[in-house]
Design a protein around this motif. Sequence first.
Motif, short mmCIF file in Angstrom:
data_model
loop_
_atom_site.label_atom_id
_atom_site.label_comp_id
_atom_site.label_asym_id
_atom_site.label_seq_id
_atom_site.Cartn_x
_atom_site.Cartn_y
_atom_site.Cartn_z
N MET A 139 0.84 -1.19 0.00
CA MET A 139 0.00 0.00 0.00
C MET A 139 0.88 1.25 0.00
O MET A 139 1.96 1.24 0.60
N ASN A 140 0.39 2.30 -0.66
CA ASN A 140 0.95 3.63 -0.44
C ASN A 140 -0.09 4.42 0.35
O ASN A 140 -1.13 3.88 0.74
N GLU A 141 0.18 5.68 0.60
CA GLU A 141 -0.75 6.46 1.43
C GLU A 141 -2.14 6.53 0.81
O GLU A 141 -3.15 6.43 1.50
N GLU A 142 -2.20 6.71 -0.51
CA GLU A 142 -3.50 6.84 -1.16
C GLU A 142 -4.28 5.53 -1.10
O GLU A 142 -5.49 5.53 -0.89
N ALA A 143 -3.59 4.40 -1.28
CA ALA A 143 -4.26 3.10 -1.22
C ALA A 143 -4.82 2.85 0.18
O ALA A 143 -5.94 2.35 0.34
N LEU A 144 -4.06 3.22 1.19
CA LEU A 144 -4.53 3.06 2.56
C LEU A 144 -5.73 3.96 2.82
O LEU A 144 -6.71 3.55 3.46
N LYS A 145 -5.66 5.19 2.32
CA LYS A 145 -6.78 6.13 2.49
C LYS A 145 -8.04 5.60 1.84
O LYS A 145 -9.13 5.64 2.43
N LYS A 146 -7.91 5.06 0.61
CA LYS A 146 -9.08 4.51 -0.08
C LYS A 146 -9.63 3.29 0.66
O LYS A 146 -10.85 3.08 0.71
N THR A 147 -8.74 2.50 1.22
CA THR A 147 -9.17 1.33 1.98
C THR A 147 -10.00 1.75 3.19
O THR A 147 -11.06 1.19 3.47
N VAL A 148 -9.50 2.74 3.91
CA VAL A 148 -10.21 3.23 5.10
C VAL A 148 -11.54 3.86 4.72
O VAL A 148 -12.57 3.63 5.37
N LYS A 179 -8.78 -4.67 -4.81
CA LYS A 179 -8.83 -6.13 -4.90
C LYS A 179 -10.22 -6.56 -5.33
O LYS A 179 -11.22 -6.21 -4.72
N GLY A 180 -10.26 -7.31 -6.44
CA GLY A 180 -11.54 -7.79 -6.95
C GLY A 180 -12.19 -6.89 -7.98
O GLY A 180 -13.31 -7.14 -8.40
N GLU A 181 -11.48 -5.85 -8.41
CA GLU A 181 -12.08 -4.92 -9.37
C GLU A 181 -12.40 -5.59 -10.70
O GLU A 181 -13.29 -5.14 -11.42
N GLU A 182 -11.69 -6.66 -11.00
CA GLU A 182 -11.98 -7.40 -12.23
C GLU A 182 -12.65 -8.75 -11.94
O GLU A 182 -13.60 -9.13 -12.62
N SER A 183 -12.18 -9.44 -10.92
CA SER A 183 -12.70 -10.78 -10.62
C SER A 183 -13.96 -10.77 -9.78
O SER A 183 -14.73 -11.73 -9.78
N GLY A 184 -14.16 -9.67 -9.04
CA GLY A 184 -15.29 -9.64 -8.11
C GLY A 184 -14.96 -10.22 -6.75
O GLY A 184 -15.79 -10.20 -5.84
N ASN A 185 -13.74 -10.74 -6.60
CA ASN A 185 -13.32 -11.36 -5.34
C ASN A 185 -12.76 -10.29 -4.40
O ASN A 185 -11.55 -10.15 -4.22
N THR A 186 -13.65 -9.52 -3.81
CA THR A 186 -13.26 -8.40 -2.99
C THR A 186 -12.87 -8.81 -1.58
O THR A 186 -13.17 -9.92 -1.13
N LEU A 187 -12.23 -7.88 -0.87
CA LEU A 187 -11.84 -8.09 0.52
C LEU A 187 -12.46 -6.97 1.35
O LEU A 187 -12.03 -5.81 1.27
N LYS A 188 -13.47 -7.29 2.13
CA LYS A 188 -14.10 -6.31 3.01
C LYS A 188 -13.30 -6.23 4.30
O LYS A 188 -13.15 -7.22 5.01
N VAL A 189 -12.79 -5.07 4.59
CA VAL A 189 -11.86 -4.91 5.72
C VAL A 189 -12.62 -4.77 7.03
O VAL A 189 -13.48 -3.90 7.18
#
Length: 217
Positions: free
Chosen positions: A29-38, A56-66
């Motif tokens: 992760m970089n700062e922006e990826a962490l921000k988007k995750t939060v 994660k899952g943007e193409e496959s649909g296999n997302t990770l809900k944090v």
Amino acid sequence: MEINWGKDGLIPAVVQDAESREVLMVAYMNEEALKKTVETGYAHFFSRKRQRIWKKGEESGNTLKVKSIKIDCDGDTLLLEVEAKGPACHTGHKSCFYRDLDGKELVAPEKQDLYQCNCSILERVYEVILERRANPQRTDSYVASLFRKGLDKILKKVGEEASEVIIACKNQKDEEIVYEVADLFFHVLVALGYFDIAPVRIYEELCRRFGKSGLRK
């Protein structure tokens, strides 16, 4: 706590199944990826190969809900506890760590569902049961008909199926036992659905009991 970003502005993120505790993958992760995750509640990472942020899952649909984000004592590694929708690995395995050092596969991808906890067949069946409960007028649904008839009917079916399990065990036939236990599990899930008790509550209770003696003085 202050995050110690690497010289490249990245930090490794270990992804762990929040329920089974299995490590699913490691990404950066970089700062922006962490921000988007939060902000979104879904895992975003920075691809070193493509040099861009990806969900994660943007193409496959296999997302990770944090469910939670933790940081280690040195502030240079993150731990994401997640609810995974589908396999985390692009190969179709639940976890990216499916081989030993010799390259031998520990669990074949087609058998992954048998070993999944967070995304197990019990949770899938339970979700369908809740959907049927929300639509009790469906005439093509056995579960909906049980909810229309009420709690007494549901409990009667649980009792009947428990009796069938006993009979199957007395007959000592493996296939019959498996079939009847599956029926019992199903109707117990319907009963749980009636009270809005998710299967994870049962897992938690079993975990609480695990390793404790059942003998009482």
